[in-house]
Scaffold this active site. Structure first.
Site, PDB file in Angstrom:
ATOM      1  N   CYS A  33       0.822  -1.225   0.000  1.00 34.82           N
ATOM      2  CA  CYS A  33       0.000   0.000   0.000  1.00 34.82           C
ATOM      3  C   CYS A  33       0.850   1.267   0.000  1.00 34.82           C
ATOM      4  O   CYS A  33       0.330   2.370  -0.140  1.00 34.82           O
ATOM      5  CB  CYS A  33      -0.960   0.001   1.184  1.00 34.82           C
ATOM      6  SG  CYS A  33      -2.214  -1.293   1.056  1.00 34.82           S
ATOM      7  N   HIS A  37      -2.144   2.995  -5.514  1.00 36.83           N
ATOM      8  CA  HIS A  37      -3.102   1.945  -5.852  1.00 36.83           C
ATOM      9  C   HIS A  37      -4.518   2.489  -5.712  1.00 36.83           C
ATOM     10  O   HIS A  37      -4.733   3.507  -5.060  1.00 36.83           O
ATOM     11  CB  HIS A  37      -2.893   0.709  -4.959  1.00 36.83           C
ATOM     12  CG  HIS A  37      -3.120   0.991  -3.506  1.00 36.83           C
ATOM     13  ND1 HIS A  37      -2.207   1.683  -2.728  1.00 36.83           N
ATOM     14  CD2 HIS A  37      -4.155   0.693  -2.699  1.00 36.83           C
ATOM     15  CE1 HIS A  37      -2.677   1.779  -1.486  1.00 36.83           C
ATOM     16  NE2 HIS A  37      -3.864   1.190  -1.456  1.00 36.83           N
ATOM     17  N   GLU A 125     -13.086   0.248   2.066  1.00 34.31           N
ATOM     18  CA  GLU A 125     -11.954   0.324   1.142  1.00 34.31           C
ATOM     19  C   GLU A 125     -11.863  -0.945   0.291  1.00 34.31           C
ATOM     20  O   GLU A 125     -11.651  -0.870  -0.917  1.00 34.31           O
ATOM     21  CB  GLU A 125     -10.663   0.531   1.932  1.00 34.31           C
ATOM     22  CG  GLU A 125      -9.444   0.671   1.079  1.00 34.31           C
ATOM     23  CD  GLU A 125      -8.198   0.984   1.891  1.00 34.31           C
ATOM     24  OE1 GLU A 125      -7.104   0.887   1.320  1.00 34.31           O
ATOM     25  OE2 GLU A 125      -8.296   1.311   3.094  1.00 34.31           O
TER      26      GLU A 125
END
Length: 137
Positions: A33, A37, A125
Site C-alpha cells: 500500500c 493503488h 476500502e
C-alpha cells in the site's frame, strides 16, 4: 430513535506513504500500500432521528444521496486522494483519516435536511477492510 443509511460508491486511488520516512520504512509499515493503488470505495452514511409524522421519514434519502454526491463523491471520484482532494490536504489518506474528514463535512450539513443528526460514517476500502466513525475525537 430510528436509523437510516444511504450508500454511494466511487473510485479513487491513494498511497499510504509518510514523506518523513524512507522508502524502506514506508514499505515496512504500509507494505504494498506504500505504492499508488486504487479502490472501488463504498460510503455509507447513517442518520438517526425521529420520524416526521407528515412524511414518515427521518430524512428523505434522495436528499441524503444529493448531499453525499455533492459534498463528497463528486470531489473524490476518479482522483488521487493524496494530491487532488483539498479536504485531505496534508493528511495521510488512510481509510481512518478519510472517514473522519467526511464526518467533518457532513456533520453540520445533515441536520439542515432532516429531523435528526449524523450518526455514523462507514467507509469501505475493500471487501475485507472498512472503517466506522461515530464522531468521537
Amino acid at each position: 430513535m430510528i436509523y437510516i443509511t444511504r450508500r454511494e460508491t466511487f473510485n479513487a486511488a491513494h498511497q499510504l506513504y509518510n514523506p518523513k520516512w524512507t522508502k524502506e520504512k514506508n514499505r515496512e509499515v504500509f507494505g504494498l500500500c506504500s505504492n499508488i493503488h486504487g479502490h472501488n470505495w463504498e460510503l455509507y452514511v447513517t442518520v438517526k432521528g425521529k420520524i416526521n409524522e407528515e412524511t414518515g421519514f427521518v430524512m428523505d434519502l434522495k436528499d441524503l444521496s444529493k448531499i453525499m454526491k455533492n459534498e463528497i463523491v463528486d470531489k473524490v471520484d476518479h482522483t488521487f486522494l493524496n494530491t487532488d482532494v483539498p479536504f485531505l490536504k496534508d493528511k495521510l489518506p488512510s481509510t481512518e483519516n478519510f472517514a473522519i474528514e467526511i464526518w467533518k463535512i457532513l456533520h453540520p450539513i445533515v441536520p439542515n435536511y432532516c429531523n435528526g443528526t449524523l450518526h455514523k460514517i462507514k467507509l469501505v476500502e475493500t471487501a475485507n477492510h472498512f472503517v466506522e466513525y461515530f464522531g468521537e475525537n
